[in-house]
Write a protein that holds these residues in place. Sequence first.
Motif, mmCIF file in Angstrom:
data_model
loop_
_atom_site.group_PDB
_atom_site.id
_atom_site.type_symbol
_atom_site.label_atom_id
_atom_site.label_comp_id
_atom_site.label_asym_id
_atom_site.label_seq_id
_atom_site.Cartn_x
_atom_site.Cartn_y
_atom_site.Cartn_z
ATOM 1 N N ILE A 104 0.836 -1.205 0.000
ATOM 2 C CA ILE A 104 0.000 0.000 0.000
ATOM 3 C C ILE A 104 0.872 1.258 0.000
ATOM 4 C CG2 ILE A 104 -1.684 1.323 1.347
ATOM 5 C CD1 ILE A 104 -2.807 -1.417 2.290
ATOM 6 N N GLY A 105 1.920 1.254 0.804
ATOM 7 C CA GLY A 105 2.827 2.389 0.864
ATOM 8 C C GLY A 105 3.471 2.683 -0.472
ATOM 9 N N TRP A 106 3.694 1.644 -1.260
ATOM 10 C CA TRP A 106 4.299 1.805 -2.579
ATOM 11 C C TRP A 106 3.417 2.672 -3.476
ATOM 12 C CZ3 TRP A 106 8.800 1.341 -4.715
ATOM 13 C CH2 TRP A 106 8.906 1.253 -6.110
ATOM 14 N N PHE A 107 2.089 2.510 -3.345
ATOM 15 C CA PHE A 107 1.157 3.283 -4.167
ATOM 16 C C PHE A 107 0.902 4.680 -3.607
ATOM 17 C CE2 PHE A 107 0.088 -1.109 -5.302
ATOM 18 C CZ PHE A 107 0.282 -1.030 -6.667
ATOM 19 N N ILE A 108 1.059 4.819 -2.302
ATOM 20 C CA ILE A 108 0.801 6.119 -1.681
ATOM 21 C C ILE A 108 2.003 7.047 -1.812
ATOM 22 C CG2 ILE A 108 0.398 7.280 0.532
ATOM 23 C CD1 ILE A 108 -1.360 4.878 1.289
ATOM 24 N N ILE A 127 2.007 7.302 21.560
ATOM 25 C CA ILE A 127 2.690 8.378 20.829
ATOM 26 C C ILE A 127 3.177 7.871 19.479
ATOM 27 C CG2 ILE A 127 4.744 9.861 20.835
ATOM 28 C CD1 ILE A 127 4.335 10.052 23.939
ATOM 29 N N SER A 128 3.689 6.651 19.443
ATOM 30 C CA SER A 128 4.150 6.059 18.183
ATOM 31 C C SER A 128 2.999 5.888 17.200
ATOM 32 C CB SER A 128 4.807 4.700 18.442
ATOM 33 O OG SER A 128 5.922 4.850 19.284
ATOM 34 N N ILE A 129 1.843 5.490 17.705
ATOM 35 C CA ILE A 129 0.668 5.345 16.845
ATOM 36 C C ILE A 129 0.274 6.695 16.262
ATOM 37 C CG2 ILE A 129 -1.815 4.834 16.853
ATOM 38 C CD1 ILE A 129 -1.142 2.570 18.894
ATOM 39 N N VAL A 130 0.307 7.740 17.078
ATOM 40 C CA VAL A 130 -0.010 9.085 16.598
ATOM 41 C C VAL A 130 0.976 9.510 15.507
ATOM 42 C CG1 VAL A 130 -0.123 11.529 17.263
ATOM 43 C CG2 VAL A 130 -1.192 9.781 18.710
ATOM 44 N N ILE A 131 2.246 9.194 15.689
ATOM 45 C CA ILE A 131 3.262 9.514 14.680
ATOM 46 C C ILE A 131 2.959 8.778 13.373
ATOM 47 C CG2 ILE A 131 5.703 9.181 14.064
ATOM 48 C CD1 ILE A 131 6.331 9.767 17.062
ATOM 49 N N VAL A 132 2.638 7.488 13.464
ATOM 50 C CA VAL A 132 2.307 6.705 12.268
ATOM 51 C C VAL A 132 1.091 7.300 11.567
ATOM 52 C CG1 VAL A 132 1.436 4.476 11.446
ATOM 53 C CG2 VAL A 132 3.352 4.550 13.037
ATOM 54 N N LEU A 133 0.044 7.594 12.329
ATOM 55 C CA LEU A 133 -1.163 8.175 11.739
ATOM 56 C C LEU A 133 -0.867 9.518 11.073
ATOM 57 C CD1 LEU A 133 -3.835 7.316 14.453
ATOM 58 C CD2 LEU A 133 -3.529 6.235 12.208
ATOM 59 N N GLY A 134 -0.039 10.328 11.699
ATOM 60 C CA GLY A 134 0.324 11.620 11.124
ATOM 61 C C GLY A 134 1.081 11.476 9.824
ATOM 62 N N ILE A 135 2.084 10.626 9.815
ATOM 63 C CA ILE A 135 2.907 10.438 8.610
ATOM 64 C C ILE A 135 2.063 9.863 7.477
ATOM 65 C CG2 ILE A 135 4.795 9.047 7.645
ATOM 66 C CD1 ILE A 135 6.244 9.498 10.357
ATOM 67 N N TRP A 136 1.294 8.836 7.769
ATOM 68 C CA TRP A 136 0.453 8.237 6.732
ATOM 69 C C TRP A 136 -0.645 9.205 6.297
ATOM 70 C CZ3 TRP A 136 0.375 3.512 4.056
ATOM 71 C CH2 TRP A 136 1.492 2.702 4.291
ATOM 72 N N GLY A 137 -1.202 9.953 7.236
ATOM 73 C CA GLY A 137 -2.238 10.928 6.894
ATOM 74 C C GLY A 137 -1.719 11.995 5.951
ATOM 75 N N PHE A 138 -0.541 12.532 6.239
ATOM 76 C CA PHE A 138 0.058 13.538 5.353
ATOM 77 C C PHE A 138 0.358 12.958 3.976
ATOM 78 C CE2 PHE A 138 1.464 15.929 9.282
ATOM 79 C CZ PHE A 138 0.636 17.014 9.048
ATOM 80 N N ALA A 139 0.857 11.716 3.946
ATOM 81 C CA ALA A 139 1.183 11.090 2.667
ATOM 82 C C ALA A 139 -0.080 10.860 1.831
ATOM 83 C CB ALA A 139 1.919 9.768 2.895
ATOM 84 N N ILE A 140 -1.149 10.426 2.482
ATOM 85 C CA ILE A 140 -2.415 10.211 1.774
ATOM 86 C C ILE A 140 -2.974 11.536 1.265
ATOM 87 C CG2 ILE A 140 -4.828 9.510 2.104
ATOM 88 C CD1 ILE A 140 -3.678 7.264 3.970
ATOM 89 N N GLU A 175 -1.329 14.204 0.538
ATOM 90 C CA GLU A 175 -0.474 14.667 -0.557
ATOM 91 C C GLU A 175 -0.768 13.895 -1.845
ATOM 92 O OE1 GLU A 175 4.146 15.851 -0.725
ATOM 93 O OE2 GLU A 175 3.777 13.734 -0.256
ATOM 94 N N ARG A 176 -0.925 12.601 -1.733
ATOM 95 C CA ARG A 176 -1.096 11.738 -2.909
ATOM 96 C C ARG A 176 -2.474 11.885 -3.544
ATOM 97 N NH1 ARG A 176 0.610 9.365 -7.261
ATOM 98 N NH2 ARG A 176 0.224 7.161 -7.419
ATOM 99 N N PHE A 177 -3.520 11.852 -2.735
ATOM 100 C CA PHE A 177 -4.861 11.778 -3.286
ATOM 101 C C PHE A 177 -5.603 13.108 -3.358
ATOM 102 C CE2 PHE A 177 -4.082 7.445 -1.714
ATOM 103 C CZ PHE A 177 -4.181 6.775 -2.920
ATOM 104 N N PHE A 178 -5.167 14.054 -2.566
ATOM 105 C CA PHE A 178 -5.855 15.350 -2.565
ATOM 106 C C PHE A 178 -4.968 16.471 -3.092
ATOM 107 C CE2 PHE A 178 -7.728 12.824 0.928
ATOM 108 C CZ PHE A 178 -8.968 12.595 0.356
ATOM 109 N N GLY A 179 -3.762 16.122 -3.493
ATOM 110 C CA GLY A 179 -2.857 17.090 -4.084
ATOM 111 C C GLY A 179 -2.402 18.182 -3.134
#
Length: 119
Positions: free
Chosen positions: A38-42, A97-110, A112-116
Amino acid sequence: MERLVKAFQNSVRAFSRLIRTEAAFQQEVMLLVAALPIGWFIAESWSGYALLIGAILFLITVEVLNTGIEAACDAVSREFNIDIQLAKDCGSLAVLISIVIVLGIWGFAIAERFFGLPI
């Protein structure tokens, strides 16, 4: 070289035990397995992909340390102790805290990728 081999054996033993007995660790490993394709596509770059996967590996690392803290505390005493409770609660907080970091990083990447959205 012998130290490296023994360290590797210890790591494999820990992984084997955690994957059999710890639900949170099992879930996070499944998350990693799902995140690899999934990360490869995001991700929009190799460094973005590394950041996405690295964030999940960081979460797994913190979970392993938290499990170690809990095991050490349980080895000392299973009776209630305010200091042991604090140690366990701090380990749990580190995972959160680690979960929040993961959610933040993935949220920003999503975003950026899908909403420009430029991040």
